[in-house]
Structures are given as C-alpha cells and as structure tokens.
Write a protein that holds these residues in place. Structure first.
Motif, PDB file in Angstrom:
ATOM      1  N   UNK B 310       0.826  -1.211   0.000  1.00 13.27           N
ATOM      2  CA  UNK B 310       0.000   0.000   0.000  1.00 13.27           C
ATOM      3  C   UNK B 310       0.863   1.265   0.000  1.00 13.27           C
ATOM      4  N   UNK B 311       1.853   1.320   0.895  1.00 14.83           N
ATOM      5  CA  UNK B 311       2.655   2.543   0.987  1.00 14.83           C
ATOM      6  C   UNK B 311       3.528   2.720  -0.255  1.00 14.83           C
ATOM      7  N   UNK B 312       4.068   1.613  -0.782  1.00 16.84           N
ATOM      8  CA  UNK B 312       4.897   1.727  -1.987  1.00 16.84           C
ATOM      9  C   UNK B 312       4.053   2.254  -3.152  1.00 16.84           C
ATOM     10  N   UNK B 313       2.799   1.789  -3.247  1.00 16.69           N
ATOM     11  CA  UNK B 313       1.901   2.293  -4.297  1.00 16.69           C
ATOM     12  C   UNK B 313       1.615   3.779  -4.093  1.00 16.69           C
ATOM     13  N   UNK B 314       1.313   4.164  -2.860  1.00 16.39           N
ATOM     14  CA  UNK B 314       1.037   5.574  -2.575  1.00 16.39           C
ATOM     15  C   UNK B 314       2.241   6.434  -2.940  1.00 16.39           C
ATOM     16  N   UNK B 315       3.447   5.940  -2.632  1.00 21.99           N
ATOM     17  CA  UNK B 315       4.639   6.732  -2.928  1.00 21.99           C
ATOM     18  C   UNK B 315       4.879   6.812  -4.430  1.00 21.99           C
ATOM     19  N   UNK B 316       4.542   5.734  -5.135  1.00 21.72           N
ATOM     20  CA  UNK B 316       4.668   5.759  -6.597  1.00 21.72           C
ATOM     21  C   UNK B 316       3.774   6.862  -7.163  1.00 21.72           C
ATOM     22  N   UNK B 317       2.561   6.960  -6.643  1.00 20.71           N
ATOM     23  CA  UNK B 317       1.660   8.033  -7.071  1.00 20.71           C
ATOM     24  C   UNK B 317       2.255   9.388  -6.697  1.00 20.71           C
ATOM     25  N   UNK B 318       2.756   9.481  -5.463  1.00 21.26           N
ATOM     26  CA  UNK B 318       3.291  10.752  -4.968  1.00 21.26           C
ATOM     27  C   UNK B 318       4.429  11.257  -5.848  1.00 21.26           C
TER      28      UNK B 318
END
Lengths: 305, 349
Positions: B310-318
């Motif tokens: 989840x966090x890796x995906x959020x950071x990819x978006x960020x």
C-alpha cells in the motif's frame, strides 16, 4: 392572532432601524476615512519601521537609514540594523511595539492584512510590498524612494542596478548557457529535501540574467522539491547551492559538497561544477541583486570579463 | 454471555491447524501482490528508464543514468516505503487490539508526536550541521519516541498493579496533544527556512536518498517484529477482554507490556526513517480484516505484507502523478486512505 404577535415583535425593530442605519453609515464613513488615510499621506517619512529585510536594505541604500526606528526580526543588513529594536516579522508582527514606536511609515508584506487593518485604525500609513521577480526590485526601489522622499537617490540606485544587470545580460548573451540547478534548501549532509528554484521568482531571474538555463524553468512555481530521481533526470551541468549560513572553507565545505557525489551521473558532479554560495545577500531581493547576479555569473562562466 | 465465553475456544478461536491451513491459502496471495508491487515500483516513475540499460554492466556506472535512477533514487525509496508501510500497518494492528479500539493508530499514544518533537528540536538546533551530520535528525527523532514511550509507560503503570489500558489511552492521548503543542511552539520559534523544514518533515518523506538510514532502522524493525511474533494468539484473547484473556491463562500484564513496547519501538523506527506518514496504521489493518477476518494470527502477517504494498503504491503516485512536482506521500496516503476508510466504515455500518 399569530400575525399580531409577529407585528408587535417587529415594531420595535423597525423603529430602531433608521438609527441602526445611521450608526452603520457613520461607522462606514469613519472606516472609509481611516482606509483612505494611508493614501492621503504626503510623501516623506521621518520614523520608518521595516518588516521586510529587502526593503530595509533599500531604505538604507537610498540614504534614509537614519529614519529607520525598528526592523523585523530577520533583519541583519546593513550592520546598523543590528542595534535597532526588532518588532516581529511576516507572521508575528508585534503591533503594540510598532504603534508604541510612533512610526509615520511601516513597510510590510502585502499579505499582512490584519496588520494593515490595525495600522489603518491607528492612522499609521504603510507601504505594501509583494514578492516578485528581478524586475520588481528596481520598481520597488523607485516606489519606495517616492514614498520616503528620496526619489532621486532611489532613481540613481535603481538605474545603476538596471545598468549592471543589462551589462551582465549583454556579456553572457553569446556564451553557451549551462543547464543549471539553483538549490536553496537541502538537509545538511544528505540529499533529502532538495529545494530548487522553479521557473518563477527572482532567483530564477538572477540565474537567467547571469547566463544560465534553469533546469526547472518549465515549472511555474518559485520552488521545486527535487528528488534524487529528478536531479538525475534533469542532468544539470552546474549546481549552485545557496546557504544563508556561512560554511568555513576547507573540510566542512568540501564534505558538504561531497554529498553530491552520490549522484555520480549528474554532469555537474562529474565535472566538479557544484558550487556553494553562502551568505544572506543572495536570498534577499534588495539593492544587492546585481552583485548576486554577478556572483552567479562568475560561477557559470569562469572566464567572464 | 457466559455460555459464549464457555464455548469460545471452539467458536471464536479456531485451532492452530485450521489457522495454518488458512494461512497457507491466504498468505501466498498477499505475498504475491506485495512481491509484484515491490518489483514493479522501482521500474516506474517520472522518468522513463530502460531495464536493459539498468543492468547493462558494460556501461560505466557514472555514465549509466538509468542505473543510477534505479539504484540510487528509486530502490532505496521503495525499500523505505516497504519497511515503513509494513511496520506502521503491523503496529496499527497491535495498537487496535491492545486498546480494544478500532480507531487506534500507531500515533494514538503520543509516540509519534514525541518522535516528531525530537526531530523538530534537532532541526531547530541545527544539530545536523554539527559533526553528527545527517544522522542527527533521525537519531533525535528516535530518542524522542523512546522518551515518549517511557513517559506513557510510566504513567500507565503507576496506577499500581499492571499496565492499565484506560490510563494508557488517556495518558497517551493527553501526551500526544501536549507534544503536538510543543511541536507548534518549536515551529513558532524557528526562522522561516527552518520552519519550512519542520513543516515538510511532518508531512513524511520516503526519498531517503541512500541505504544508510534504511540499514540503521532495520535492527529496530526486526526487533519489534520479533516481539510482534509473540503476540497474535494473545491479541485474539485480549480483544475479548482482559478477564477472558486472563481466564484463558494469558499473563495479561506481560502481554500488554510487550504489545505496547513493541508497537512503540516499531513506530519510533518507522517515524525516524520517513517522518509521520498517516493513515497506513489505520486503513491497512481494517482493509486486511475485511479481507481475511479478525484472527490476529492471519491479520498481523497479512497487514505486514499489505502495508508494504500500500505505501509503496502511494509513494509511486506521490512521485509521479504531478511530475516534476512531487507530492508529500503523507498527502497521498490521506487522500486515498481517508475516503477508503470512510467507505469501509459506512459499508460496515
């Protein structure tokens, strides 16, 4: 029945209305008069308070320094301001002290709306400053000169700055302009939280005037948070880092610059063209901008002049 | 009620064999999703890179921009995201069970606020310009977390007997408010440039830019996961109430101490690495519970894996959605996690 109750309740209100209107009108007129007072103030000022370091420098440069009675908590130039009373700054102006010092002109940021209202109520005139580009520096100097009654000195300073800047533009016009990243914030000793100049604001203008091409010129913002990836992808040929605190020559400076070696693929790093520019002056859009632009130009074009 | 408690072992707590069978069924799926995310994330970003160039050893390192983007810029970031995501998600699971409160997060008991106060103080005092260097802020942050933990622990055990969850919650929430006020105070005192640094730090940032901070946090994270491993069965009983747990032979005081200290240690380590990134610790545990039920023997490992993804995906978006402008990851987790959580909440109700 209900109607009569309503009308009996309404009547005292309606009887009071003309009075209320009169009071409102009087208040409005009084406010309007107060609002108008800063504009109505004649030029010239004898007790100036500056909340903007750039404006403080301008006032001193045009020879009105002896009229400055207090400055912001960020002011440290020219040296005379160090001994002056400090009355807060952008977010925390000390209104009581400002009023107590009985200024006849307060130089403040255009965003300090509350302070402007308070000063208007106290009938204290003010001069609004808004952050802009390099061209705004000379405009501001001229306007401030008119406002403080030092128009001719201000004009002299402004045209001298304009002359030096256009001279610089001419000298760098035909040179190859290196792709440059102008960094004004970074975690010490690491490459975290790198802030670089975007394509707007006076740092960007300084860079372009000095004969560089901003790698973030297309970003319509004053600052860009540049991740390691962004730095690698934009591949600047020169990196200029601005630090407000002085870093001693020798090992401390070398180790600070060596942090960039982690990004070995960046042309600036490979060519050893990462430079530190320390001191407060470059981040102040004041009368020393021409000097700052010349400093940047000297780093971008080592053989200049 | 008493009949339900009496029948608990059979009904509410399936035997370990059943759990093992479910774990075998569920975990490979979570493992697969997480593995795919971790493998794909470093290949994506604001700049297009060619994987064949990245691993082409014939190109000198200094000339291979693709490899540098992959290894210097993205890999540390993805690893930090995975570590922080799984740590905060697991700590969230533990906190919710410990406090028997579905709204509890790793940040509820003031540990992260204390950590942030440590970091703020280090930034305000320019400790990273001293010979300590770049490690100063994370170190001060972790020290803050430990001081906060000790304070909350001291207050919660002082009432006599063991650790009181009620006092723990009240003391923690109060200290959280107090530390937040002190953070604001420190921010108010520093000058503009430092103020910006403190504000930015509070939004969380996974761009750690080297492997050093990650390596420094790994021992702490491993230690807290070692302690988490002791907990799942006990947490199941604790969520049913302290009396039930103690009737079933759980040393409640000891279990609560381990749960609190391990979750605090994990939170301290995660916050020191990447700042306080919100919503992971509450959204991930609830999402996982929705998918696999509420048995902590499954929820805890599943949340650990899912938190990373989840966090890796959020950071990819960020880092890519608004390029070249980068969003603070804490904003993305909140924008995605907030509505997701509200949707779950409404759906459940």
């Amino acid at each position: 029945m209900s109607r009569s109750t309503v009308s009996s309740r309404q009547s005292p209100v309606s009887r009071r209305r003309p009075v209320a209107r009169l009071i409102a009108l009087a208040c409005f007129l009084a406010l309007a008069a107060l609002k108008a007072s800063p504009q109505a103030q004649p030029t010239g000022a004898s007790r100036i308070i500056s909340l903007v370091p750039a404006l403080t420098e301008m006032v001193f440069a045009m020879g009105a320094g002896d009229k400055v009675v207090a400055v912001s908590s960020y002011d440290d130039y020219p040296p005379q301001v160090v001994s002056l009373p400090k009355v807060g700054a952008l977010i925390d102006p000390d209104v009581e002290r400002i009023i107590t010092l009985r200024p006849d002109l307060v130089l403040l940021y255009g965003s300090q709306a509350d302070l402007m209202t308070q000063l208007s109520r106290a009938s204290i005139p003010y001069f609004e400053y808004r952050h802009g580009g390099l061209a705004d520096v000379t405009t501001t100097i001229r306007a401030l000169g008119l406002r403080t009654g030092h128009a001719s000195q201000a004009e002299a300073i402004a045209s001298e700055i304009a002359r030096r800047l256009s001279g610089l533009r001419e000298r760098t016009a035909l040179l190859k302009k290196p792709r440059t990243m102008l960094v004004f914030g970074r975690e010490s000793g690491s490459l975290r939280n790198i802030y670089a100049s975007g394509g707007r604001g006076f740092l960007h203008d300084i860079l372009e005037t000095a004969g560089g091409v901003n790698v973030f010129a297309r970003v319509q913002a004053e600052s860009v948070e540049a991740s390691s990836e962004m730095v690698l992808a934009r591949a600047p040929e020169v990196i200029i880092e601005i630090r407000s605190v002085d870093i001693p020559e020798g090992p401390p400076r070398a180790s600070e610059l060596a942090t960039w070696n982690r990004l070995a693929g960046v042309p600036a790093v490979r060519a050893g063209r990462v430079h530190l520019l320390t001191g407060r002056s470059i981040s102040v859009p004041g009368p020393r901008v021409a000097e700052s632009a010349e400093q940047v130009a000297a780093l971008l074009h080592p053989g200049l002049r | 009620m008493s009949t339900r408690v009496g029948s608990l072992p059979a009904q509410r707590l399936p035997e370990s064999r059943t759990v093992r069978r479910r774990l075998v069924r569920v975990m490979p799926l979570f493992g697969l999703v997480t593995a795919v995310v971790l493998l794909v994330a470093p290949t994506l970003g604001s700049t297009a890179i060619s994987l064949s160039r990245v691993f082409d050893l014939s190109i000198p390192w200094a000339d291979n921009i693709d490899a540098q983007i992959f290894f210097v810029a993205r890999l540390p970031r993805v690893l930090a995201g995975a570590l922080v995501g799984s740590t905060l998600a697991a700590a969230g699971v533990v906190m919710q069970a410990l406090l028997r409160n579905p709204l509890a997060t790793p940040f509820t008991l003031g540990v992260s606020a204390a950590a942030a106060l440590g970091a703020m103080t280090a930034i305000a005092m320019h400790l990273d310009s001293t010979p300590v260097g770049a490690a100063a802020v994370p170190a001060a942050c972790f020290a803050g977390a430990m001081v906060g933990t000790a304070l909350v622990y001291f207050l919660a055990t002082r009432a006599g007997g063991g650790l009181s969850t009620g006092v723990l919650l009240l003391a923690g929430v109060t200290l959280n408010t107090l530390f937040s006020a002190l953070i604001t105070f420190v921010q108010y005192l520093v000058d503009a440039a430092d103020w910006y640094r403190t504000a930015r730090w509070l939004l969380g940032n996974l761009d750690v830019s080297s492997f050093t901070p990650i390596l420094a946090s790994i021992p702490l994270i491993v230690l807290s996961f070692g302690l988490f491993a002791l907990l799942p069965r006990t947490l199941n009983l604790l969520t049913l109430g302290e009396d039930v747990a103690s009737a079933r032979g759980v040393d409640v005081g000891r279990a609560q101490r381990i749960a609190f200290l391990s979750a605090s240690l994990a939170t301290g380590a995660a916050v020191s690495l990447a700042g306080p990134i919100g919503f992971i610790g509450i959204v991930v545990p609830h999402l996982v519970r929705l998918l696999v039920g509420s048995d902590h023997r499954i929820v805890l490992p599943a949340a650990t894996l899912f938190g990373a993804a989840f966090l890796v995906c959020c950071d990819l978006i960020a880092r890519s959605v608004m390029a070249p402008i980068e969003l603070p990851v804490g904003i993305v987790t909140a924008i995605i996690g907030g509505p997701l959580f509200l949707w779950l909440l409404v759906r459940k109700a």
